[in-house]
Design a protein around this motif. Structure first.
Motif, PDB file in Angstrom:
ATOM      1  N   GLU A  70     -19.315   7.432 -65.672  1.00 31.32           N
ATOM      2  CA  GLU A  70     -18.305   7.841 -66.646  1.00 31.32           C
ATOM      3  C   GLU A  70     -17.281   6.734 -66.850  1.00 31.32           C
ATOM      4  OE1 GLU A  70     -18.021  10.422 -68.667  1.00 31.32           O
ATOM      5  OE2 GLU A  70     -19.979  11.123 -67.991  1.00 31.32           O
ATOM      6  N   TRP A  73     -18.659   4.320 -69.315  1.00 30.69           N
ATOM      7  CA  TRP A  73     -18.543   4.842 -70.690  1.00 30.69           C
ATOM      8  C   TRP A  73     -17.126   4.645 -71.212  1.00 30.69           C
ATOM      9  CZ3 TRP A  73     -22.602   5.225 -73.408  1.00 30.69           C
ATOM     10  CH2 TRP A  73     -23.795   5.776 -72.946  1.00 30.69           C
ATOM     11  N   ASP A  74     -16.135   4.870 -70.348  1.00 30.34           N
ATOM     12  CA  ASP A  74     -14.736   4.674 -70.752  1.00 30.34           C
ATOM     13  C   ASP A  74     -14.460   3.216 -71.090  1.00 30.34           C
ATOM     14  OD1 ASP A  74     -14.266   7.366 -70.358  1.00 30.34           O
ATOM     15  OD2 ASP A  74     -13.404   7.106 -68.350  1.00 30.34           O
ATOM     16  N   ARG A  78     -13.184   1.703 -74.729  1.00 31.59           N
ATOM     17  CA  ARG A  78     -11.979   0.891 -74.939  1.00 31.59           C
ATOM     18  C   ARG A  78     -12.281  -0.434 -75.631  1.00 31.59           C
ATOM     19  NH1 ARG A  78     -10.914   2.710 -69.695  1.00 31.59           N
ATOM     20  NH2 ARG A  78     -11.723   0.768 -68.793  1.00 31.59           N
TER      21      ARG A  78
END
Length: 504
Positions: A70, A73-74, A78
């Motif tokens: 996760e 993915w962040d 960004r």
């Protein structure tokens, strides 16, 4: 263009703001070639800010079957731009392809793989080849929708969509226009797959007509692949669907000199990813002998994509000058051509030493001379009259004589539907099949309206209601037929939206 998708900018304005990029160092040789690539970009003055993310083998082995966390993915969310070294997917245990996951989840619809010969510094039989393969990246057989339907038969669904075709074909012509390419060739197999590949070919012809200044042609994929391998000089830009593009791009890279030298771009609406096309090569990991050229060429494409095309040219030309000077890693070293065999770090240092130099024999990189932006119009859905005219019912039956199942199904009378034909593995076996046709346990049984004219050269169908299909399935179940799948048959604006069986 209003509401258009602007995918690339190659304007040569001064770069004043750093571009953030997500960096995946990868597995195997990945960390070594990424270190070399970042070092070269920094020395060249690339204005980027790299944020590392963890994906790949260790994430898989930690219990994450997708290979990405996760947090990663962040990081992608960004930064919007990814530079990815090769990763290792562990064998077995249901691990998913991370590359496919990233491409599909992020909408990276266009895979762009340019390959040009580096003769004589990299061995090739085609010293003048210069090809760009543009591959649809999201659909086709790579949708990954598969089923085991009987003891003998498994299926994989080939999904081709009009919006997918329009995006990739438009991208190919816009790419050719931006980079002053002269010809776009479409590769399909629509002599067999008349609907799926037929749609791709139809869209190609529609869009090609809007670019009269660019030559266009189409080829069947099998002979086209053979011609690429034998005479690559005939090709400029090739656009094709996912599986064909995967195969063709490796052919092109290999005959161009080395798969290990080629980079690729994966272009999407909001995110783009750049990577080498080779694997993680764990057998030579940590030996410091890996060639970073594939990832470096991907980084060059990335810099052009984010508006730093002049830096991209600076790096590419220094790389070409290094090859001309005979400074080669072991994979492309030639006794009679090369001057010095170097390791990964030494090769990077040699490129850095030549920053600002141009090649004397190889073609100069000119990404900064691109003619502006690549724009893709928003997809506009077409309204068509859709009418249900029949149903294909797939039945698991262990018999081998089509006459038996055919007679049994013909005797079923259900709400004005009748059996039109039965096929086995796509070949008509009832009525009037050939006894030589091998039959497995997977029977496609086509039912149409009682009033349909099925004995004409082009059958004339009548509309039916879905309730008739439901009633038919109930009747088949009552008569102990094992229905494993159904596929509705539609006409769109009066045109048949389904294939005929071989021999029908």
């Amino acid at each position: 263009m209003e509401n258009n998708l602007v995918l690339e900018s190659k304007k040569n304005s001064a770069v004043t703001k750093s571009t953030k990029i997500a960096v995946a160092h990868g597995d195997g040789i990945g960390p070594e070639i990424m270190k070399a690539t970042l070092k070269i970009m920094e020395a060249a003055g690339a204005n980027i800010m790299a944020e590392p993310m963890e994906i790949g083998e260790q994430v898989y082995l930690s219990g994450n079957s997708s290979g990405i966390t996760e947090a990663a993915w962040d990081t992608i969310g960004r930064n919007k731009v990814i530079l990815k070294a090769p990763i290792t997917t562990p064998q077995g245990k249901g691990y998913k392809s991370l590359n496919v996951t990233l491409r599909k989840s992020l909408g990276l619809f266009a895979n762009v793989r340019p390959v040009n010969a580096l003769h004589p510094f990299v061995k090739t039989n085609f010293p003048n080849m210069d090809i760009v393969v543009i591959r649809e990246n999201e659909e086709d057989l790579y949708a990954g929708i598969e089923h085991r339907q009987t003891e003998d038969v498994v299926q994989c669904l080939k999904l081709i969509t009009r919006p997918g075709c329009e995006k990739i074909v438009r991208y190919a012509f816009e790419y050719a226009k931006a980079y002053n390419r002269k010809k776009v060739t479409c590769m399909v197999k629509d002599n067999i797959m008349k609907l799926t590949d037929g749609l791709f070919h139809t869209v190609f012809k529609e869009i090609a007509a809007q670019y009269p200044e660019i030559e266009s042609n189409s080829q069947i994929i099998d002979i086209g692949s053979a011609k690429i391998a034998a005479s690559p000089g005939q090709y400029d830009v090739i656009v094709t669907s996912n599986l064909y593009g995967d195969i063709i791009s490796d052919i092109v890279a290999e005959i161009g000199g080395s798969v290990g030298m080629a980079g690729s771009a994966n272009i999407g609406r909001n995110v783009s990813m750049f990577e080498a096309i080779h694997g993680s090569a764990p057998d030579i990991a940590r030996q410091k002998i890996a060639n970073p050229s594939g990832l470096l060429n991907a980084a060059v494409m990335m810099l052009a994509h984010i508006g730093q095309a002049e830096i991209a040219d600076k790096i590419k030309n220094a790389w070409l000058a290094t090859l001309e000077d005979g400074i080669h890693t072991a994979d492309v070293y030639q006794k009679d051509i090369s001057v010095k065999k170097v390791n990964t770090e030494e090769f990077a240092d040699a490129i850095i030493e030549r920053l600002g130099r141009n090649p004397k024999k190889l073609s100069l990189s000119s990404l900064s001379k691109g003619s502006g932006t690549i724009e893709i119009p928003e997809y506009k859905r077409r309204d068509e009259d859709k009418e249900l005219v029949g149903v294909d019912v797939f039945i698991d039956w262990k018999g081998t004589d089509p006459e038996i199942i055919g007679k049994g199904l013909s005797e079923i009378k259900s709400h004005n539907l009748k059996l039109k034909m039965i096929t086995n593995r796509g070949v008509k076996v009832f009525p009037n099949g050939l006894k030589e046709t091998y039959c497995t346990d997977h029977w496609r049984c086509r039912f149409v309206a009682q009033d349909a004219q099925i004995k004409t050269k082009e059958p004339i169908y009548e509309g039916i209601e879905y309730e008739q299909v439901i009633a038919l399935l109930s009747k088949l179940h009552q008569n102990d037929f094992d229905v494993i799948k159904t596929e509705n048959l539609y006409e769109f604006d009066g045109k048949r939206g389904f294939s005929l069986g071989q021999g029908e």
